[in-house]
Design an enzyme around this catalytic site. Structure first.
Site, PDB file in Angstrom:
ATOM      1  N   GLY A 264       0.820  -1.208   0.000  1.00 17.92           N
ATOM      2  CA  GLY A 264       0.000   0.000   0.000  1.00 17.92           C
ATOM      3  C   GLY A 264       0.854   1.257   0.000  1.00 17.92           C
ATOM      4  CG  MET A 266       8.401   2.415   2.550  1.00 20.15           C
ATOM      5  SD  MET A 266       8.350   1.084   3.806  1.00 20.15           S
ATOM      6  CE  MET A 266       9.537   1.716   4.956  1.00 20.15           C
ATOM      7  CD  GLU A 267       7.098   2.435   7.680  1.00 20.03           C
ATOM      8  OE1 GLU A 267       6.347   2.067   6.774  1.00 20.03           O
ATOM      9  OE2 GLU A 267       7.575   1.655   8.520  1.00 20.03           O
ATOM     10  CG  HIS A 300      -0.372   2.442   8.798  1.00 23.26           C
ATOM     11  ND1 HIS A 300      -0.768   1.480   9.696  1.00 23.26           N
ATOM     12  CD2 HIS A 300       0.864   2.063   8.394  1.00 23.26           C
ATOM     13  CE1 HIS A 300       0.176   0.567   9.823  1.00 23.26           C
ATOM     14  NE2 HIS A 300       1.191   0.896   9.036  1.00 23.26           N
ATOM     15  CD  GLU A 301       2.433   3.769   5.336  1.00 18.82           C
ATOM     16  OE1 GLU A 301       3.529   3.629   5.911  1.00 18.82           O
ATOM     17  OE2 GLU A 301       1.675   2.812   5.086  1.00 18.82           O
ATOM     18  CD  GLU A 323       4.312  -1.990  10.003  1.00 22.60           C
ATOM     19  OE1 GLU A 323       3.216  -1.409  10.049  1.00 22.60           O
ATOM     20  OE2 GLU A 323       5.285  -1.545   9.343  1.00 22.60           O
TER      21      GLU A 323
END
Ligand code: B3K
Ligand code: ZN
Length: 871
Positions: A264, A266-267, A300-301, A323
């Site tokens: 989805g 990437m942070e 989320h990221e 996570e």
């Protein structure tokens, strides 16, 4: 064991690194087949684990030179994905390594690669080693300075982590940019992007008054699809300040959308890279689900900036540290901004549909795995979603205030460090002065616990007792199980549906019971008539519940529980119970009990009378549990019976609700606005159309929704028609294709629908789409759009007794094994559960697994799963 077989790594073997890299300067000259990377690292020996060799990781690199303290160094060897350097100086030294790599041929989408002509990177978990030789492990944290050189006309934007400190022109049409990240980070958070984009800019002022530039980079022409992600980012920044007291720390926050991406998003520090599907949305082309998904992934990221980046993992076995916690945070974000009940329903569906199945199959592992061959295989629903449930249980046990005290102490102790799950639990325990030693077993135990519930009412003593027993059966990876600490939230309802006060031993009792022994009985006093118990309210623990609760009590909960989640939950268990009973009794004409039908009718009736608050919840209440959720009730899935019974029940619901549902579609109108109320109406319309298509009614309405409805109802109408094999289905699918052929993300939705086709010839029609102009084996979005729904949501076609569905998946996996092992490894899941099917299907599924096993170049990713499945 064959020495060529991939080797496993064990948590118990963890050793600190022999060297640290304090800082690294990367100089990267981009070229499609021959990118030159010079990595100048300041290396310091770690006295805690001394070694006279420096062992660096690297994959698919062409080594040009090794230089130490300015001198050419020849004492090195390149062996199996490692560079081993010896004759090292005794003091800290500067190591300069020059390598070449080839982004254009890198179809794995890990490391540095090209996505539609733009360079981008994906380094988590171990992709940095495809860019340069490095200590590619999360406990080696360095500060990075990155110089990027590329053609200016083709790649006007050159991006990396942190702040841009310099840029300029070079000869030959080239230009460069220099980026500096002031925060030390592990290599997995490194990112680089070079391309030609449109940029949406905004600004955010943090709670301490610092201004942060927000930049969203999208493919040319896509600006109109960027505002929702930007608004979501701003909401996330604000929410994290308000709820967690956490503030952003750099001057700029960048998000780049790319179309070729394995997951989805990437942070990467300060430079998130997103799958375009998880960023781009507008009201014309996107569904309500898309809007929701984008908000939650952008959140989320962003939340990873603290839970993951500022405090990171010591080693990859600790993945759930970042996570599980970050999923918990994004779930809370979505629940605070939207409907808490619906978010909880979504999360629990993931657990029951996917996580329970994983825990029951060959890939079972604890949320902190102990043995790993390919780390990418462990970005699982267990690590993420069960991990989030474990955090949620801590939250339930400690309360919001206690939980926040724990978070505060965690950051005070560990900011800037790479730590373990135990460190997190210790912070929670110490901040609250509680002992969490027993609770922490959730980190090391795999498998889904079963909690058996027995109830007893004593009318003379006016007491009501619940006896709870926890049962743990061996899972694929673990035979010995221990009792866990299980929070059991309950509510007792009287016959009027009112909640009762909970009194134990003359004292008001908490509604969260703690089950920590094998069996415990909780006795409530002052109960004047037999109550109805709501157990595991809001899914207070990730367990399966065995409670022989009469159907009438379950339906009482559907009507009266205070928790909307629990209303839905009771409805699901009532329906599951009916399905299981029909199958066990082998009734030739399975019939839904009248009381269930009446409950559904009364829900629709009160909806029409305006008495249901949340229409999206009504939509959920009307829907049968998914095929996979129902399957979880059986050790051996009675495939054909399950299909027969669910189809029959759906038809019975459709027949008995037909008139009421027609009234629903006539009463509620989609105003095409983006807000919860309008989205809830659309959810209800979709649930209604699904049933109405089964009884071949309201065709004109469905056709008009397919053609002129919002994206959500258009897809709802098409899905209803496709799964009912409606005579208009194919005509409408073709019209939809014509209308949207220029929009790849909408075409993915069209592939989704095609993959749900039913009947003879459906499988051929689906595989013919491999030739479609929009399909590409190299793009994971396209592959997943077609093969995902076929293998996960179309049981009739995928599990056809001929085995043709399995053959199609086997062929696809063989192809993807060469192109993109990560994508292959995600798609193999349905085959891993072969033991749960009948002998005929078992044989055919095993045959496909064996085909894969015999491949001479089987990737580590597939090897690990195939090997476990066939063990
Ligand atoms: N951390 C990434 C996932 C990386 C997956 C590597 N195969 C996205 C996320 O969880 O936020
Ligand atoms: Zn994450």
């Amino acid at each position: 064991m064959n020495s060529n077989q991939p080797q496993a790594q064990y948590l118990s073997d963890y050793l600190p690194p022999s060297f640290f890299i304090d800082s690294v300067a990367l100089h990267i000259e981009l070229a499609p087949l021959n990118t030159k990377v010079v990595a100048r690292s300041q290396v310091v020996a770690n006295q805690q684990n001394p070694s006279d060799q420096l062992v660096l990781d690297g994959i698919n690199l062409e080594l040009q030179s090794v230089v130490i303290n300015g001198q050419q160094h020849l004492a090195y060897k390149e062996v199996a994905q490692q560079l081993i350097i010896s004759d090292l100086p005794n003091e800290p030294f500067e190591l300069e390594i020059t390598t070449h790599c080839s982004p254009q041929t890198n179809t794995s989408l890990e490391g540095l690669y090209l996505s539609d002509g733009a360079y981008c990177t994906q380094c988590e978990a171990q992709g940095f080693r495809k860019i340069t030789y490095f200590l590619d492990r999360p406990d080696v944290m360095a500060s990075y300075t990155v110089t990027i050189v590329a053609d200016k006309a083709q790649f006007p934007h050159l991006l990396s982590n942190g702040n841009k400190i310099e840029q300029g022109e070079l000869g030959g049409g080239k230009h460069y940019a220099v980026w500096e990240d002031p925060f030390k980070k592990p290599s997995y958070l490194f990112a680089l992007v070079a391309g030609d984009f449109d940029v949406l800019r905004d600004q955010y002022t943090t709670m301490s008054g610092r201004k942060v530039a927000l930049e969203l980079y999208v493919d040319k022409g896509n600006l109109s699809k960027a505002p929702h992600a930007m608004a979501s980012l701003i909401n996330a920044m604000k929410w994290d300040e308000e709820r967690f007291n956490l503030e952003y720390d750099l001057d700029v926050y960048m998000i780049v959308a790319v179309d070729f991406f394995n997951m989805g998003a990437m942070e990467n520090k300060g430079l998130n890279i997103f799958n375009s599907k998880c960023v781009l949305a507008n009201e014309e082309t996107s569904t309500d689900r898309d809007f929701h998904l984008i908000e939650s992934i952008v959140g989320h990221e962003y939340f990873h900036n603290w839970t993951g980046n500022r405090v990171t993992c010591r080693d990859w076995f600790q993945l759930s540290l970042k996570e599980g916690l970050t999923v918990f945070r994004d779930q809370e974000f979505s629940s605070d901004l939207g409907s808490r009940a619906l978010n909880r329903i979504d999360a629990v569906k993931v657990m029951r549909t996917h996580q329970f199945a994983e825990d029951a199959g060959p890939m079972a592992h604890p949320i902190r795995p102990e043995k790993v061959i390919e780390m990418n295989n462990f970005y699982t629903v267990t690590v993420y979603d069960k991990g989030a449930e474990v955090i949620r249980m801590l939250h339930t046990l400690l309360g919001e205030e206690g939980f926040q005290l724990g978070m505060k102490l965690y950051f005070e102790r560990h900011d800037g460090q790479a730590v373990t799950c135990d460190d997190f639990v210790s912070a929670m325990a110490d901040a609250n002065a509680v002992d969490l030693t027993h609770f922490a077993k959730w980190y090391s135990q795999s498998g889904t616990p079963v909690v058996q519930v027995a109830q007893k009412y004593n009318s003379e003593a006016q007491t009501y007792s619940l006896t709870l027993t926890q049962v743990h059966t061996p899972s694929g990876d673990q035979t010995n199980k221990e009792n866990l600490v299980i929070p059991v939230a309950i509510e007792l309802l009287n016959d009027q549906g009112e909640p009762l006060s909970l009194i134990i031993d003359g004292q008001p009792a908490s509604k969260v019971l703690q089950l920590s022994e094998s069996t415990q009985t909780f006795t409530f006093e002052g109960i004047v008539t037999k109550p109805v118990a709501v157990v595991f309210e809001d899914f207070s623990a990730p367990v399966k519940v065995e409670f022989d609760q009469p159907l009438s009590e379950q339906l009482h909960i559907v009507k009266h529980a205070s928790s909307e989640f629990s209303r839905w939950d009771a409805q699901q268990s009532a329906l599951t119970q009916c399905v299981v009973e029909a199958i066990t009794k082998q009734s030739s004409e399975p019939t839904l009990p009248a009381s269930v039908i009446e409950t559904l009718q009364s829900i629709v009736k009160s909806t029409l009378e305006g008495q249901e608050q949340d229409l999206a919840l009504v939509a959920e209440l009307l829907t049968l549990p998914s095929f996979d959720t129902l399957s979880a009730s059986f050790t051996h899935i009675p495939m054909d019976d399950l299909i027969k019974v669910t189809q029959s029940f759906e038809l019975q619901i459709a027949t008995s609700l037909e008139q009421a549902l027609i009234q629903v579609i006539e009463t509620f109108v989609d105003d095409k606005q983006q807000n919860h109320q309008s989205a809830a109406i659309r959810a209800l319309l979709n649930a209604s159309m699904y049933y109405l298509a089964k009884v071949n009614t309201a065709s004109d309405y469905m056709v008009s929704q397919a053609q002129t409805g919002s994206m959500t109802t258009a897809l709802g109408a098409l899905k209803a028609m496709v799964s009912a094999q409606h005579s208009e289905a194919l005509v409408q699918l073709n019209a939809f294709e014509k209308r949207w052929q220029d929009d790849v993300l909408v075409m993915d939705k069209w592939f989704n629908l095609q993959a749900l086709r039913q009947g003879d010839g459906a499988l051929n029609a689906i595989t013919e789409l491999y030739e479609h102009a929009h399909f590409s084996w190299n793009n994971p979005n396209r592959v997943r759009a077609l093969l995902g729904p076929l293998t996960m949501s179309n049981p009739l076609v995928f599990h056809h007794h001929s085995g043709a569905g399995y053959q199609v998946l086997g062929d696809a996996l063989i192809k993807l094994n060469d192109i993109n092992p990560q994508t292959a490894s995600r798609l193999i899941t349905p085959l891993l559960a072969w033991k749960r099917y009948d002998t005929n299907r078992q044989k055919m599924m095993v045959a496909q697994l064996k085909r894969l096993q015999s491949l001479p170049n089987l990737s580590k990713d597939l090897f690990e799963k195939v090997d476990k499945a066939l063990a």
